[in-house]
Design a protein around this motif. Structure first.
Motif, short mmCIF file in Angstrom:
data_model
loop_
_atom_site.label_atom_id
_atom_site.label_comp_id
_atom_site.label_asym_id
_atom_site.label_seq_id
_atom_site.Cartn_x
_atom_site.Cartn_y
_atom_site.Cartn_z
N ARG A 27 17.81 20.63 74.66
CA ARG A 27 17.59 21.87 73.90
C ARG A 27 16.73 21.56 72.68
N PRO A 28 16.01 22.56 72.16
CA PRO A 28 15.19 22.34 70.96
C PRO A 28 16.06 22.07 69.74
N MET A 29 15.45 21.47 68.74
CA MET A 29 16.16 21.10 67.52
C MET A 29 16.92 22.28 66.91
N GLU A 30 16.31 23.43 66.90
CA GLU A 30 16.91 24.61 66.29
C GLU A 30 18.21 24.99 66.99
N ALA A 31 18.33 24.70 68.28
CA ALA A 31 19.56 25.00 69.03
C ALA A 31 20.61 23.92 68.85
N VAL A 32 20.18 22.69 68.57
CA VAL A 32 21.11 21.57 68.42
C VAL A 32 21.68 21.51 67.00
N TRP A 33 20.89 21.86 66.01
CA TRP A 33 21.28 21.75 64.61
C TRP A 33 22.66 22.35 64.32
N PRO A 34 22.99 23.56 64.79
CA PRO A 34 24.32 24.12 64.50
C PRO A 34 25.47 23.28 65.07
N ALA A 35 25.23 22.55 66.15
CA ALA A 35 26.28 21.71 66.73
C ALA A 35 26.62 20.53 65.83
N LEU A 36 25.73 20.20 64.90
CA LEU A 36 25.92 19.06 64.01
C LEU A 36 26.30 19.46 62.60
N THR A 37 26.19 20.77 62.30
CA THR A 37 26.27 21.19 60.90
C THR A 37 27.11 22.44 60.63
N THR A 38 27.82 22.93 61.62
CA THR A 38 28.68 24.08 61.40
C THR A 38 30.09 23.74 61.88
N PRO A 39 31.11 24.38 61.31
CA PRO A 39 32.47 24.11 61.77
C PRO A 39 32.65 24.39 63.26
N GLU A 40 32.05 25.47 63.74
CA GLU A 40 32.18 25.81 65.16
C GLU A 40 31.48 24.78 66.05
N GLY A 41 30.31 24.34 65.60
CA GLY A 41 29.57 23.36 66.37
C GLY A 41 30.26 22.01 66.41
N ILE A 42 30.60 21.47 65.25
CA ILE A 42 31.27 20.16 65.18
C ILE A 42 32.60 20.22 65.91
N GLY A 43 33.33 21.32 65.75
CA GLY A 43 34.61 21.48 66.42
C GLY A 43 34.49 21.60 67.93
N GLY A 44 33.32 22.02 68.40
CA GLY A 44 33.11 22.19 69.84
C GLY A 44 32.94 20.90 70.61
N TRP A 45 32.62 19.81 69.92
CA TRP A 45 32.39 18.55 70.66
C TRP A 45 32.99 17.33 69.98
N TRP A 46 33.32 17.40 68.68
CA TRP A 46 33.76 16.20 67.98
C TRP A 46 35.16 16.35 67.39
N THR A 47 35.28 17.07 66.27
CA THR A 47 36.55 17.15 65.56
C THR A 47 36.64 18.45 64.78
N GLY A 48 37.84 18.81 64.39
CA GLY A 48 38.03 20.01 63.60
C GLY A 48 37.46 19.86 62.20
#
Length: 142
Positions: A27-48
């Motif tokens: 996916r493009p950077m703009e689509a990946v960024w929220p997965a690394l920088t938002t509570p919903e994104g980080i919580g979706g793959w890593w930790t709360g």
């Protein structure tokens, strides 16, 4: 394009350990960024996430890794979290027309008597599994 996790590398300098990974995301950077920088994104793959102030100097509290502050913040490119006993850095780059490359660094210090996985330290296998979840997470995002 499908995602992939390249072999991780690790270095040790005294009691400091540094783990590096290169993760290719479909996916493009703009689509990946929220997965690394938002509570919903980080919580979706890593930790709360209990607290995340998305800016340089902002506070961050992740379940497990602990509390700290954001020590680098370049929107859509770099997010770095200095947490109790360590530092986690996500650096995104374009990878072709539709993908992203994530350069990941986890630096942590060994505590006396704890061996290689001291304070905040987790091995390559743990991060590899997390990055597999990240790939699945971003592939499912709109």
């Amino acid at each position: 394009m499908t995602g992939s996790v390249e072999q991780g590398t690790s270095q040790t300098h005294g009691n400091t350990h540094i783990l590096h990974f290169l993760v290719r995301l479909p996916r493009p950077m703009e689509a990946v960024w929220p997965a690394l920088t938002t509570p919903e994104g980080i919580g979706g793959w890593w930790t709360g996430v209990d607290l995340l102030e998305p800016r340089l100097g902002g506070a961050v509290a992740l379940r497990g890794p602990g509390r700290g502050e954001i020590t680098a913040w370049d929107v859509d490119r770099v997010a770095e979290y200095a947490l109790e006993g360590g530092r986690i850095r996500f650096h995104l780059e374009r990878d072709g027309d539709e993908g992203s490359a994530l350069r990941f660094t986890h630096e942590f210090r060994e505590r006396r008597g704890e061996g290689e996985r001291g304070e905040g330290g987790e091995g390559e296998a743990v991060w590899r599994a997390r990055f597999e979840r990240l790939i699945d997470f971003v592939e499912g995002s709109p």
